[in-house]
Design a protein around this motif. Structure first.
Motif, mmCIF file in Angstrom:
data_model
loop_
_atom_site.group_PDB
_atom_site.id
_atom_site.type_symbol
_atom_site.label_atom_id
_atom_site.label_comp_id
_atom_site.label_asym_id
_atom_site.label_seq_id
_atom_site.Cartn_x
_atom_site.Cartn_y
_atom_site.Cartn_z
ATOM 1 N N PRO A 49 -7.598 -1.078 -0.072
ATOM 2 C CA PRO A 49 -8.246 -1.369 -1.339
ATOM 3 C C PRO A 49 -8.837 -2.885 -1.605
ATOM 4 N N THR A 50 -7.990 -3.738 -1.002
ATOM 5 C CA THR A 50 -8.366 -5.198 -1.233
ATOM 6 C C THR A 50 -8.818 -5.847 -0.043
ATOM 7 N N GLY A 108 8.720 3.692 11.577
ATOM 8 C CA GLY A 108 8.805 5.088 11.800
ATOM 9 C C GLY A 108 7.784 5.839 11.012
ATOM 10 N N LEU A 109 6.868 5.053 10.400
ATOM 11 C CA LEU A 109 5.762 5.649 9.653
ATOM 12 C C LEU A 109 5.065 6.456 10.742
ATOM 13 N N ILE A 110 5.018 6.142 11.861
ATOM 14 C CA ILE A 110 4.001 6.718 12.964
ATOM 15 C C ILE A 110 3.918 8.317 12.879
ATOM 16 N N HIS A 111 5.325 8.641 12.607
ATOM 17 C CA HIS A 111 5.466 10.323 12.733
ATOM 18 C C HIS A 111 4.701 10.972 11.780
ATOM 19 N N ALA A 112 4.909 10.346 10.441
ATOM 20 C CA ALA A 112 3.959 11.162 9.424
ATOM 21 C C ALA A 112 2.521 10.814 9.792
ATOM 22 N N MET A 113 2.113 9.513 10.320
ATOM 23 C CA MET A 113 0.699 9.360 10.343
ATOM 24 C C MET A 113 0.175 10.141 11.526
ATOM 25 N N ALA A 120 5.394 -10.639 5.967
ATOM 26 C CA ALA A 120 4.272 -9.875 5.767
ATOM 27 C C ALA A 120 4.227 -8.570 6.345
ATOM 28 N N ARG A 121 4.915 -8.566 7.642
ATOM 29 C CA ARG A 121 5.027 -7.099 8.199
ATOM 30 C C ARG A 121 5.581 -5.970 7.401
ATOM 31 N N ARG A 122 6.595 -6.624 6.639
ATOM 32 C CA ARG A 122 7.368 -5.822 5.688
ATOM 33 C C ARG A 122 6.392 -5.405 4.547
ATOM 34 N N ALA A 123 5.427 -6.403 3.866
ATOM 35 C CA ALA A 123 4.560 -6.096 2.772
ATOM 36 C C ALA A 123 3.290 -5.082 3.636
ATOM 37 N N MET A 124 3.019 -5.158 4.735
ATOM 38 C CA MET A 124 2.118 -4.346 5.486
ATOM 39 C C MET A 124 2.566 -2.979 5.379
ATOM 40 N N GLU A 125 4.100 -2.872 5.683
ATOM 41 C CA GLU A 125 4.711 -1.655 5.778
ATOM 42 C C GLU A 125 4.805 -0.902 4.418
ATOM 43 N N LEU A 183 1.337 0.213 3.831
ATOM 44 C CA LEU A 183 0.906 1.428 4.716
ATOM 45 C C LEU A 183 1.743 2.818 4.111
ATOM 46 N N ARG A 184 2.913 2.643 3.606
ATOM 47 C CA ARG A 184 3.460 3.882 3.002
ATOM 48 C C ARG A 184 2.634 4.458 1.958
ATOM 49 N N ALA A 185 2.240 3.466 0.985
ATOM 50 C CA ALA A 185 1.359 3.864 -0.029
ATOM 51 C C ALA A 185 0.109 4.330 0.329
ATOM 52 N N ALA A 186 -0.606 3.764 1.425
ATOM 53 C CA ALA A 186 -1.721 4.255 1.852
ATOM 54 C C ALA A 186 -1.628 5.681 2.272
ATOM 55 N N LEU A 187 -0.715 6.003 2.973
ATOM 56 C CA LEU A 187 -0.374 7.402 3.584
ATOM 57 C C LEU A 187 -0.402 8.482 2.205
ATOM 58 N N ASP A 188 0.244 8.083 1.130
ATOM 59 C CA ASP A 188 0.379 8.713 0.080
ATOM 60 C C ASP A 188 -1.087 8.649 -0.705
#
Length: 820
Positions: free
Chosen positions: A592-593, A610-615, A548-553, A556-561
């Motif tokens: 979105p859902t 590691g997404l926290i850097h871009a976010m 579930a955490r991986r799915a959220m990851e 989250l990557r898609a959300a940033l894009d």
């Protein structure tokens, strides 16, 4: 006469000879130049003009030859034409030049005669037949041939004269050169005889003095340089003789006291040798003892000089330490338990020196330090470092992993013991629990304390699944029994997560220490979630949460894009002036859902992947860009994750956001948490100081929740600290109010601004005001709102709190325009 004057006169003579030789050569060259000019002017030029006149005449002769034939054919009645004026003038001109440049009078006369005939011929009557004219031209041509022969003979005679002159010049130059060389050799010989013998004499005397002979007979004569040199050598010889005599006298005097000094030096050497803290012995090239000191005797007993190295030490187990002649340093434990540091140093001409130092105490201290580095100070159990070393040795070898189980333990109810009975009692409880754990495991098992009430066991067994379950039952039973500490009966439980490395290794190749620990923790969390005081094995189903955490990851990557992230803002309020001083930017995710996802859910995932850097970079750029449109008295605060400090480039992100937006650095505040300060403090301080130098403010969030927050205030460059909302919500309790009062007082002393967060009621606001806190944040003032509602937030605040002076439409208008 001095050497200088002799050399000067010699050089002057040589110069005069050189000048004379040069003058002679110069005159010869000038004469040759004159002869060359005459050859050209008198011979070549005259001959050239004579031939030119003859060529022109021959052309006219050819014309009259044709006319003569024509006349003969017509009966001789035709008149001849007059000679053309131009050829006639050319012939006369050439004859004039040839006459002027003639070498001999005969050539000159012949040329003048031909010129007169040509003038008469030019004046001949027109009735003269062409044949007669032709005959006259032929006669003149014959005279020109004669003149050419005369000129050629004159040129030959002149050439012979030139050759004779050149031969004479060469002979004269040779004679002059030989004479100059002879004069130079004579002058050199005279100078050599005048200068070299006296110098050779001086050199011989100087060599004699240098060789030690001081009875040379020196007789200077005259006032020349050589005389002065001989005089100086005589003085030097006399001075050296006197000094040698004084030296002999001094050496004789010193020889009398030499033995006393040797004895004194020996005494000093013995004193230094026998007062060394190290034992020392020296062996010669035959391996026999020649020197030893008192400390060596104290360490090893009676010693005698002259014995072989192998026989110096009585104990046969130590005989080898004195037989090495090579350079070496090592430690040797003696049979009596002493640890000796031994050093061998070879001697250049044979033999060696050995030193011995008793390092028993230092060795024990090093062992103690090593034990402290790998063991927990409170319980004496191995610590996290030792546990990881043991676990790494297991996971690197699959055959060992099949015989090992990892048990992760956490005491149930320990926090309540700490909170009610105090940390000293909690520490004693941990010590008692550690003792029971050690009594419950096998001799090959490792029990370690990771920190707090967390323990871990590395169990070795042939059937780890069965053995680990039995051990878990035993531990739960043992630790559930009451502990009696300082007269108080304490009951705690324990939850256990079990992971089998062999099971993980079979599931895939990515077996490592962190994976084992993580899976053990997952099993422990499952045990706690299912009632505590129990155990659970790690199972694949537990990966669901990880999935579930991986799915959220991924989301989250898609959300940033896709731009699903947005910033909400919660205001800071200066209650003393009843005025908003700025806004804190809070990240929100509009899925979105799923709708809004809590930051508490997606921020840890972003930090982990590691997404926290871009976010974080996006949040900085967005917040600065929006704040740049606000009124200039409103600041913006952006939270930084500790993970962002672990990767280079954070300072560049902040600088890029400021430059792109044009926001003044003084209007930007960066918020960090205490967990950041547990990282590499040197690099963190350097980064924070860089922000401070740029003019950016630094705030510490959630202050007071850690163990060392107060200590960090002096080490880190904070401009503002935020009192954690847990203290604000319980401000009515004496403990919370005392903490808040202490934090505010300390901050004033350090000139650091304080802001209270989590203010939800008017009572909390008033309580903070009474303690001297003037800046606050919380739902009482406003919930976090999107950027397009900030103008409305400002208007509502001013109406609700009846701001003195009425509303400020200018600030609200600016916020509204910024939202547009």
């Amino acid at each position: 006469m001095s050497i200088k004057l002799k050399l000067l006169l010699g050089c002057l003579c040589l110069t005069m000879v050189t000048i004379g030789l040069g003058a002679f050569a110069l005159k010869s060259q000038r004469d040759l130049g004159v002869l060359a000019e005459r050859i050209y002017d008198e011979a070549l030029v005259s001959m050239s003009h004579l031939r030119s006149a003859q060529n022109t005449l021959l052309k006219q002769e050819a014309v009259y030859r044709v006319l003569a034939r024509v006349g003969a054919a017509s009966g001789g009645g035709a008149l001849r034409p007059l000679l053309p004026p131009q050829p006639m003038a050319a012939i006369l001109q050439d004859l004039q030049v040839a006459s002027e440049r003639a070498i001999s009078p005969a050539g000159k006369d012949r040329t003048n005669e031909i010129r007169r005939r040509m003038i008469l011929l030019a004046k001949a009557p027109a009735t003269m037949p062409p044949g007669a004219m032709l005959e006259e031209l032929r006669a003149i041509d014959t005279q020109l041939d004669v003149a050419v022969e005369i000129f050629a003979g004159d040129g030959y005679r002149f050439r012979r004269e030139v050759r004779d002159h050149i031969d004479g010049s060469v002979s004269g130059a040779a004679i002059a050169l030989i004479g100059a060389i002879a004069i130079a050799l004579l002058i050199s010989l005279l100078l050599s005889r005048a200068i070299v013998p006296p110098l050779n004499q001086a050199v011989a005397i100087a060599r004699s003095i240098a060789g030690g002979r001081l009875d040379n007979e020196i007789r200077p004569r005259g006032v020349s340089e050589t005389s002065k040199l001989l005089t100086a050598l005589a003085s030097m010889q006399e001075s050296i003789s006197e000094k040698l005599q004084r030296i002999r006298d001094l050496m004789a005097a010193q020889a009398d006291s030499y033995n006393d000094r040797i004895l004194q030096q020996h005494a000093r050497f013995d004193a230094a040798l026998n007062n060394m803290s190290q034992g020392l012995c020296m062996f010669d090239d035959t391996q026999r003892l020649v020197v030893f000191n008192r400390r060596f005797v104290q360490m090893f007993g009676g010693i005698q000089l002259g014995v072989e190295a192998k026989d110096v030490l009585i104990d046969p187990e130590l005989s080898h330490v004195l037989t090495s002649q090579t350079e070496a340093s090592y430690n040797q434990e003696l049979p009596d338990g002493r640890m000796i540091a031994i050093s061998h140093q070879p001697i250049e001409r044979g033999g060696w020196v050995a030193t011995f130092e008793d390092i028993t105490e230092r060795h024990h201290a090093e062992l103690k330090l090593s034990h402290m580095a790998t063991h927990d100070a409170l319980t004496g159990l191995p610590n996290r470092v030792r546990f990881r070393e043991r676990l790494e040795s297991v996971v690197r070898k699959p055959h060992r992993a099949r015989r090992v189980a990892i048990l992760s333990l956490d005491l149930d109810g320990f926090k309540a013991v700490n909170d009610t009975l105090g940390h000293p009692t909690g520490d004693k409880l941990l010590q008692a629990a550690a003792k029971r754990l050690c009594e419950s495991v096998g001799k090959d098992d490792l029990v370690a304390r990771l920190g707090g009430d967390e323990f871990v066991i590395v169990q070795s067994a042939s059937q780890p699944e069965v053995a680990s379950e039995a051990l878990a039952r035993r531990i739960i039973d043992v630790l559930s029994r009451p502990f009696v500490i300082e007269g108080s009966e304490i009951v705690v439980g324990v939850s256990i997560g079990i992971v089998l490395p062999a099971y993980l290794h079979a599931a895939g190749p990515e077996l490592n220490v962190d994976a084992v620990i993580k899976n053990a923790d997952l099993a422990l969390y499952r045990a706690k979630a299912e009632g505590r005081s129990t155990w659970r094995f790690f199972e694949r189903e537990m990966d669901a949460e990880l999935q579930a955490r991986r799915a959220m990851e991924i989301d989250l990557r898609a959300a940033l894009d896709r731009g699903e992230l947005e910033l909400f803002y919660q205001p800071f309020v200066d209650v003393a002036r009843q005025r908003m001083s700025g806004f804190e930017a809070l990240m929100r995710w509009r899925h979105p859902t799923k709708g809004f996802v809590s930051p508490a859910e997606f921020i840890p995932v972003a930090e982990e992947c590691g997404l926290i850097h871009a976010m974080g970079a996006w949040a900085l750029e967005t917040a600065c860009g929006q704040a740049a449109e606000w009124p200039e008295d409103l600041a913006v605060s952006v939270n930084l994750s500790p993970v962002q400090f672990k990767k280079p480039g954070l300072a560049d992100d902040v600088e890029r956001a400021l430059v792109a937006s044009g926001l003044a650095p003084q209007r930007l505040q960066l918020e960090v948490t205490e967990s950041l300060l547990l990282q590499d403090s040197a690099s963190v301080i350097a980064t924070l100081n860089g922000f401070r130098d740029r003019g950016v403010g630094i705030s510490m969030d959630d202050f007071g929740t850690g163990y060392s927050s107060l200590g960090y205030l002096n080490r880190f460059p904070f401009d503002k600290i935020k009192i954690d909302q847990s203290f604000v919500r319980t401000i009515e309790a004496n403990e919370s109010r005392a903490i808040i009062r202490a934090v505010i007082g300390l901050s004033r002393a350090l000139d650091i601004t304080v802001i209270g967060e989590g203010v939800e009621t008017r009572e909390q606001r008033d309580a903070l005001v009474s303690e001297g806190c003037t800046e606050m944040q919380g739902y009482y003032f406003s919930k976090p709102r999107p950027a397009n509602e900030l103008a409305q937030v400002l208007i509502e605040f001013e109406r609700r709190h009846e701001v003195a002076g009425g509303l400020e439409p200018d600030r609200a208008g600016r916020l509204a325009l910024a939202a547009v």
